[in-house]
Scaffold this motif. Sequence first.
Motif, PDB file in Angstrom:
ATOM      1  N   ASN A  58      12.735  -5.749  -7.750  1.00  0.00           N
ATOM      2  CA  ASN A  58      12.176  -6.586  -6.688  1.00  0.00           C
ATOM      3  C   ASN A  58      13.329  -7.387  -6.088  1.00  0.00           C
ATOM      4  OD1 ASN A  58      10.870  -8.353  -5.013  1.00  0.00           O
ATOM      5  ND2 ASN A  58       9.589  -9.280  -6.596  1.00  0.00           N
ATOM      6  N   ARG A  59      13.803  -6.957  -4.942  1.00  0.00           N
ATOM      7  CA  ARG A  59      14.938  -7.606  -4.281  1.00  0.00           C
ATOM      8  C   ARG A  59      14.494  -8.655  -3.263  1.00  0.00           C
ATOM      9  NH1 ARG A  59      18.585  -2.179  -3.247  1.00  0.00           N
ATOM     10  NH2 ARG A  59      19.142  -1.843  -5.438  1.00  0.00           N
ATOM     11  N   SER A  60      13.215  -8.901  -3.189  1.00  0.00           N
ATOM     12  CA  SER A  60      12.706  -9.887  -2.236  1.00  0.00           C
ATOM     13  C   SER A  60      12.569 -11.254  -2.911  1.00  0.00           C
ATOM     14  CB  SER A  60      11.338  -9.442  -1.696  1.00  0.00           C
ATOM     15  OG  SER A  60      10.319  -9.706  -2.645  1.00  0.00           O
ATOM     16  N   ASN A  61      12.190 -12.244  -2.137  1.00  0.00           N
ATOM     17  CA  ASN A  61      11.942 -13.588  -2.667  1.00  0.00           C
ATOM     18  C   ASN A  61      10.468 -13.828  -2.957  1.00  0.00           C
ATOM     19  OD1 ASN A  61      14.623 -14.370  -2.651  1.00  0.00           O
ATOM     20  ND2 ASN A  61      14.525 -15.119  -0.547  1.00  0.00           N
ATOM     21  N   HIS A  62       9.670 -12.762  -2.947  1.00  0.00           N
ATOM     22  CA  HIS A  62       8.229 -12.868  -3.200  1.00  0.00           C
ATOM     23  C   HIS A  62       7.868 -12.071  -4.443  1.00  0.00           C
ATOM     24  CE1 HIS A  62       7.561 -14.621   0.767  1.00  0.00           C
ATOM     25  NE2 HIS A  62       8.431 -13.738   1.218  1.00  0.00           N
ATOM     26  N   VAL A  63       6.794 -12.454  -5.103  1.00  0.00           N
ATOM     27  CA  VAL A  63       6.291 -11.683  -6.234  1.00  0.00           C
ATOM     28  C   VAL A  63       5.815 -10.323  -5.715  1.00  0.00           C
ATOM     29  CG1 VAL A  63       4.474 -11.547  -7.992  1.00  0.00           C
ATOM     30  CG2 VAL A  63       5.637 -13.722  -7.572  1.00  0.00           C
ATOM     31  N   CYS A  64       6.135  -9.276  -6.447  1.00  0.00           N
ATOM     32  CA  CYS A  64       5.638  -7.932  -6.136  1.00  0.00           C
ATOM     33  C   CYS A  64       4.545  -7.593  -7.137  1.00  0.00           C
ATOM     34  CB  CYS A  64       6.759  -6.895  -6.232  1.00  0.00           C
ATOM     35  SG  CYS A  64       6.154  -5.203  -5.989  1.00  0.00           S
ATOM     36  N   THR A  65       3.358  -7.285  -6.627  1.00  0.00           N
ATOM     37  CA  THR A  65       2.244  -6.873  -7.471  1.00  0.00           C
ATOM     38  C   THR A  65       2.067  -5.376  -7.294  1.00  0.00           C
ATOM     39  OG1 THR A  65       1.191  -9.023  -7.181  1.00  0.00           O
ATOM     40  CG2 THR A  65      -0.194  -7.232  -7.980  1.00  0.00           C
ATOM     41  N   MET A  66       2.093  -4.665  -8.422  1.00  0.00           N
ATOM     42  CA  MET A  66       2.098  -3.211  -8.374  1.00  0.00           C
ATOM     43  C   MET A  66       1.087  -2.648  -9.361  1.00  0.00           C
ATOM     44  SD  MET A  66       5.542  -0.901  -8.378  1.00  0.00           S
ATOM     45  CE  MET A  66       6.001  -1.094 -10.080  1.00  0.00           C
ATOM     46  N   LEU A  67       0.276  -1.706  -8.910  1.00  0.00           N
ATOM     47  CA  LEU A  67      -0.635  -0.959  -9.760  1.00  0.00           C
ATOM     48  C   LEU A  67       0.136   0.210 -10.345  1.00  0.00           C
ATOM     49  CD1 LEU A  67      -3.732  -1.095 -10.372  1.00  0.00           C
ATOM     50  CD2 LEU A  67      -3.977   0.706  -8.667  1.00  0.00           C
ATOM     51  N   VAL A  68      -0.020   0.443 -11.639  1.00  0.00           N
ATOM     52  CA  VAL A  68       0.688   1.514 -12.320  1.00  0.00           C
ATOM     53  C   VAL A  68      -0.341   2.407 -13.019  1.00  0.00           C
ATOM     54  CG1 VAL A  68       2.468   2.063 -14.023  1.00  0.00           C
ATOM     55  CG2 VAL A  68       2.632  -0.048 -12.712  1.00  0.00           C
ATOM     56  N   VAL A  69      -0.270   3.708 -12.765  1.00  0.00           N
ATOM     57  CA  VAL A  69      -1.174   4.676 -13.383  1.00  0.00           C
ATOM     58  C   VAL A  69      -0.324   5.597 -14.253  1.00  0.00           C
ATOM     59  CG1 VAL A  69      -2.888   6.484 -12.981  1.00  0.00           C
ATOM     60  CG2 VAL A  69      -2.661   4.587 -11.339  1.00  0.00           C
ATOM     61  N   TYR A 117       0.792  -1.233   0.000  1.00  0.00           N
ATOM     62  CA  TYR A 117       0.000   0.000   0.000  1.00  0.00           C
ATOM     63  C   TYR A 117       0.822   1.281   0.000  1.00  0.00           C
ATOM     64  CZ  TYR A 117      -3.699  -3.358   1.018  1.00  0.00           C
ATOM     65  OH  TYR A 117      -4.544  -4.435   1.002  1.00  0.00           O
ATOM     66  N   ASP A 118       2.156   1.190  -0.061  1.00  0.00           N
ATOM     67  CA  ASP A 118       2.974   2.378  -0.273  1.00  0.00           C
ATOM     68  C   ASP A 118       2.867   2.774  -1.743  1.00  0.00           C
ATOM     69  OD1 ASP A 118       3.863   2.248   2.363  1.00  0.00           O
ATOM     70  OD2 ASP A 118       5.813   1.374   1.834  1.00  0.00           O
ATOM     71  N   SER A 119       3.088   4.051  -2.021  1.00  0.00           N
ATOM     72  CA  SER A 119       3.025   4.522  -3.403  1.00  0.00           C
ATOM     73  C   SER A 119       4.064   5.610  -3.619  1.00  0.00           C
ATOM     74  CB  SER A 119       1.629   5.067  -3.716  1.00  0.00           C
ATOM     75  OG  SER A 119       1.305   6.155  -2.878  1.00  0.00           O
ATOM     76  N   CYS A 120       4.336   5.879  -4.886  1.00  0.00           N
ATOM     77  CA  CYS A 120       5.222   6.985  -5.231  1.00  0.00           C
ATOM     78  C   CYS A 120       4.828   7.539  -6.587  1.00  0.00           C
ATOM     79  CB  CYS A 120       6.696   6.571  -5.219  1.00  0.00           C
ATOM     80  SG  CYS A 120       7.209   5.517  -6.578  1.00  0.00           S
ATOM     81  N   THR A 121       5.148   8.802  -6.778  1.00  0.00           N
ATOM     82  CA  THR A 121       4.983   9.456  -8.072  1.00  0.00           C
ATOM     83  C   THR A 121       6.362   9.646  -8.664  1.00  0.00           C
ATOM     84  OG1 THR A 121       3.000  10.626  -7.356  1.00  0.00           O
ATOM     85  CG2 THR A 121       4.157  11.533  -9.252  1.00  0.00           C
ATOM     86  N   VAL A 122       6.531   9.253  -9.913  1.00  0.00           N
ATOM     87  CA  VAL A 122       7.775   9.462 -10.640  1.00  0.00           C
ATOM     88  C   VAL A 122       7.505  10.632 -11.597  1.00  0.00           C
ATOM     89  CG1 VAL A 122       9.486   8.448 -12.185  1.00  0.00           C
ATOM     90  CG2 VAL A 122       8.359   7.017 -10.462  1.00  0.00           C
ATOM     91  N   ALA A 123       8.278  11.700 -11.464  1.00  0.00           N
ATOM     92  CA  ALA A 123       8.065  12.922 -12.230  1.00  0.00           C
ATOM     93  C   ALA A 123       8.435  12.731 -13.702  1.00  0.00           C
ATOM     94  CB  ALA A 123       8.904  14.049 -11.624  1.00  0.00           C
ATOM     95  N   PRO A 124       7.903  13.589 -14.564  1.00  0.00           N
ATOM     96  CA  PRO A 124       8.308  13.536 -15.972  1.00  0.00           C
ATOM     97  C   PRO A 124       9.830  13.665 -16.106  1.00  0.00           C
ATOM     98  CG  PRO A 124       6.470  15.055 -15.683  1.00  0.00           C
ATOM     99  CD  PRO A 124       6.929  14.652 -14.307  1.00  0.00           C
ATOM    100  N   ASP A 125      10.408  12.863 -16.968  1.00  0.00           N
ATOM    101  CA  ASP A 125      11.847  12.859 -17.266  1.00  0.00           C
ATOM    102  C   ASP A 125      12.734  12.457 -16.094  1.00  0.00           C
ATOM    103  OD1 ASP A 125      11.388  13.701 -19.960  1.00  0.00           O
ATOM    104  OD2 ASP A 125      11.063  15.734 -19.189  1.00  0.00           O
ATOM    105  N   GLU A 126      12.155  12.002 -14.992  1.00  0.00           N
ATOM    106  CA  GLU A 126      12.939  11.510 -13.861  1.00  0.00           C
ATOM    107  C   GLU A 126      13.446  10.102 -14.186  1.00  0.00           C
ATOM    108  OE1 GLU A 126      12.402  10.513  -9.085  1.00  0.00           O
ATOM    109  OE2 GLU A 126      10.757  11.435 -10.195  1.00  0.00           O
ATOM    110  N   VAL A 127      14.755   9.915 -14.135  1.00  0.00           N
ATOM    111  CA  VAL A 127      15.338   8.596 -14.401  1.00  0.00           C
ATOM    112  C   VAL A 127      15.169   7.749 -13.149  1.00  0.00           C
ATOM    113  CG1 VAL A 127      17.432   7.322 -14.983  1.00  0.00           C
ATOM    114  CG2 VAL A 127      16.973   9.539 -16.060  1.00  0.00           C
TER     115      VAL A 127
END
Length: 115
Positions: free
Chosen positions: A96-107, A81-91
């Motif tokens: 996924n450094r864990s041993n579990h599948v990461c499921t992520m919603l992308v908008v 349930y954590d989230s982040c915004t990646v700005a335009p042109d931000e590199v």
Amino acid sequence: MLVKRFEEAQPYEAPNHRDVVGLRLQGFEEGGPKNQWIGLSQFLPGGGAGPDSTPFEKVYVVLEGEMTVMSGGKETVLKKYDSCTVAPDEVRTIENRSNHVCTMLVVIPYPPEAN
């Protein structure tokens, strides 16, 4: 109102991504959202994307597992349930450094040529 069932979601290939399955939940269809599309990404352990950038912002929401996001010489771990915004042109690079599948919603907004 446009209802799309999860069973109807179509896979898509995302450039510069590895060990991931992306499903388009909403977007690019008649009656769908006008400003953005919604994807569900399932990253295997060791999976990720980048480094790269896009000319538009995007939002990541972790639904299960965790994802390490690296940008501007800093890194942070997004958990359930954590989230982040990646700005335009931000590199950014994500991994996924864990041993579990990461499921992520992308908008993501539609590219200018898709409007």
